[in-house]
Design a protein around this motif. Structure first.
Motif, mmCIF file in Angstrom:
data_model
loop_
_atom_site.group_PDB
_atom_site.id
_atom_site.type_symbol
_atom_site.label_atom_id
_atom_site.label_comp_id
_atom_site.label_asym_id
_atom_site.label_seq_id
_atom_site.Cartn_x
_atom_site.Cartn_y
_atom_site.Cartn_z
ATOM 1 N N MET A 12 38.503 -3.175 -0.918
ATOM 2 C CA MET A 12 37.088 -3.577 -0.892
ATOM 3 C C MET A 12 36.640 -3.998 -2.279
ATOM 4 O O MET A 12 36.912 -3.316 -3.252
ATOM 5 C CB MET A 12 36.218 -2.395 -0.453
ATOM 6 C CG MET A 12 36.050 -2.310 1.016
ATOM 7 S SD MET A 12 35.233 -3.795 1.643
ATOM 8 C CE MET A 12 35.723 -3.627 3.352
ATOM 9 N N GLU A 13 35.953 -5.118 -2.337
ATOM 10 C CA GLU A 13 35.464 -5.620 -3.625
ATOM 11 C C GLU A 13 34.003 -5.993 -3.490
ATOM 12 O O GLU A 13 33.515 -6.206 -2.380
ATOM 13 C CB GLU A 13 36.196 -6.922 -3.971
ATOM 14 C CG GLU A 13 37.657 -6.814 -4.220
ATOM 15 C CD GLU A 13 38.268 -8.197 -4.488
ATOM 16 O OE1 GLU A 13 37.621 -9.229 -4.204
ATOM 17 O OE2 GLU A 13 39.399 -8.218 -5.002
ATOM 18 N N ARG A 14 33.358 -6.128 -4.641
ATOM 19 C CA ARG A 14 31.999 -6.660 -4.676
ATOM 20 C C ARG A 14 31.940 -7.819 -5.654
ATOM 21 O O ARG A 14 32.586 -7.777 -6.702
ATOM 22 C CB ARG A 14 31.011 -5.572 -5.110
ATOM 23 C CG ARG A 14 30.767 -4.554 -4.010
ATOM 24 C CD ARG A 14 29.842 -3.459 -4.446
ATOM 25 N NE ARG A 14 29.473 -2.632 -3.305
ATOM 26 C CZ ARG A 14 28.681 -1.577 -3.377
ATOM 27 N NH1 ARG A 14 28.161 -1.202 -4.545
ATOM 28 N NH2 ARG A 14 28.382 -0.883 -2.280
ATOM 29 N N TYR A 41 31.481 -11.091 5.411
ATOM 30 C CA TYR A 41 31.137 -10.317 4.218
ATOM 31 C C TYR A 41 29.786 -9.644 4.397
ATOM 32 O O TYR A 41 28.976 -10.045 5.237
ATOM 33 C CB TYR A 41 31.181 -11.217 2.972
ATOM 34 C CG TYR A 41 32.592 -11.647 2.623
ATOM 35 C CD1 TYR A 41 33.645 -10.732 2.700
ATOM 36 C CD2 TYR A 41 32.888 -12.959 2.256
ATOM 37 C CE1 TYR A 41 34.948 -11.112 2.400
ATOM 38 C CE2 TYR A 41 34.189 -13.347 1.957
ATOM 39 C CZ TYR A 41 35.211 -12.422 2.024
ATOM 40 O OH TYR A 41 36.500 -12.803 1.738
ATOM 41 N N TRP A 86 27.684 -9.343 -2.716
ATOM 42 C CA TRP A 86 28.379 -9.369 -1.426
ATOM 43 C C TRP A 86 29.643 -8.522 -1.518
ATOM 44 O O TRP A 86 30.309 -8.522 -2.561
ATOM 45 C CB TRP A 86 28.723 -10.810 -1.033
ATOM 46 C CG TRP A 86 27.525 -11.576 -0.574
ATOM 47 C CD1 TRP A 86 26.640 -12.265 -1.343
ATOM 48 C CD2 TRP A 86 27.049 -11.691 0.781
ATOM 49 N NE1 TRP A 86 25.647 -12.825 -0.556
ATOM 50 C CE2 TRP A 86 25.875 -12.487 0.747
ATOM 51 C CE3 TRP A 86 27.501 -11.214 2.021
ATOM 52 C CZ2 TRP A 86 25.148 -12.811 1.901
ATOM 53 C CZ3 TRP A 86 26.777 -11.541 3.173
ATOM 54 C CH2 TRP A 86 25.615 -12.328 3.112
ATOM 55 N N GLU A 87 29.936 -7.836 -0.437
ATOM 56 C CA GLU A 87 31.077 -6.912 -0.403
ATOM 57 C C GLU A 87 32.054 -7.284 0.715
ATOM 58 O O GLU A 87 31.636 -7.715 1.790
ATOM 59 C CB GLU A 87 30.534 -5.496 -0.148
ATOM 60 C CG GLU A 87 31.592 -4.411 -0.140
ATOM 61 C CD GLU A 87 30.992 -3.046 0.176
ATOM 62 O OE1 GLU A 87 30.323 -2.467 -0.697
ATOM 63 O OE2 GLU A 87 31.175 -2.592 1.330
ATOM 64 N N SER A 149 24.976 0.982 -0.245
ATOM 65 C CA SER A 149 26.245 1.182 0.471
ATOM 66 C C SER A 149 25.933 1.575 1.902
ATOM 67 O O SER A 149 25.167 2.511 2.123
ATOM 68 C CB SER A 149 27.058 2.307 -0.181
ATOM 69 O OG SER A 149 27.425 1.919 -1.483
#
Ligand code: UDP
Ligand code: MG
Length: 162
Positions: A12-14, A41, A86-87, A149
């Motif tokens: 998982m990235e942002r 996303y 955006w994640e 989150s």
């Protein structure tokens, strides 16, 4: 299963995405958001803001030697910008693919810049270009408590692992 979940969480990235003043003024906010949203996303932070010129200079500090730096910072600070985080898995690199090449004359059709922009100085959107810049830009534009989150109901349909 636990291992799979951990591997998924580790991927998982942002990333930081901004709709620049031209994108906002041209009424492209929902079009741009929709492309990230439909991909799968997740929006975890959003605000509308007119950055100061000093703030714009901080955001684009890597480019301060470029001949277009001053005009670019004046432009970014001239009118409202939509700042977002955006994640998702691969969102930093794939976000850049959705955006397209810096110069809209070279962006592929199907990309945001390819479909919606013509000139490099009015290319409507910014996206972080690496994990390091993503981290720095998110920290510059957002306070930690502005990042939300949450689990979306769609995630179990977007990813094979939850
Ligand atoms: N830019 C410009 N002229 C140039 C190169 C860049 O006006 O010759 C602007 C353009 O709006 C671009 C921004 O400066 O989006 C930041 O440049 P960068 O190389 O980081 O491109 P990006 O990461 O936005 O694709
Ligand atoms: Mg860049």
């Amino acid at each position: 299963m636990l291992q799979e979940q951990e591997a998924h969480a580790a991927e998982m990235e942002r990333t930081f995405i901004a709709i620049k003043p031209d994108g906002v003024q041209r009424g492209l906010i929902s079009e741009i958001i929709s492309r990230f949203e439909r991909k799968g996303y997740k929006l975890v932070a959003i605000k509308i803001v007119v950055p100061s010129k000093e703030f714009a200079q901080k955001h684009y500090h890597d480019l301060k030697e470029g001949p277009f730096f001053n005009g670019l910072c004046e432009f970014l600070s001239s009118a409202p910008v939509i700042a977002m985080v955006w994640e998702g898995v691969g969102v930093i690199k794939y976000g850049r693919k959705l955006i397209g090449a810096t110069d809209p004359q070279k962006s592929e059709p199907g990309t945001i810049r390819g479909d919606l922009a013509v000139e490099v100085g009015r290319n409507i959107i910014h996206g972080s270009d690496s994990p390091e810049t993503a981290k720095d830009e998110i920290n510059l534009w957002f306070k930690p408590e502005e990042l939300v989150s949450y689990t979306s109901n769609a995630e179990k349909w977007i990813y094979g692992v939850n």
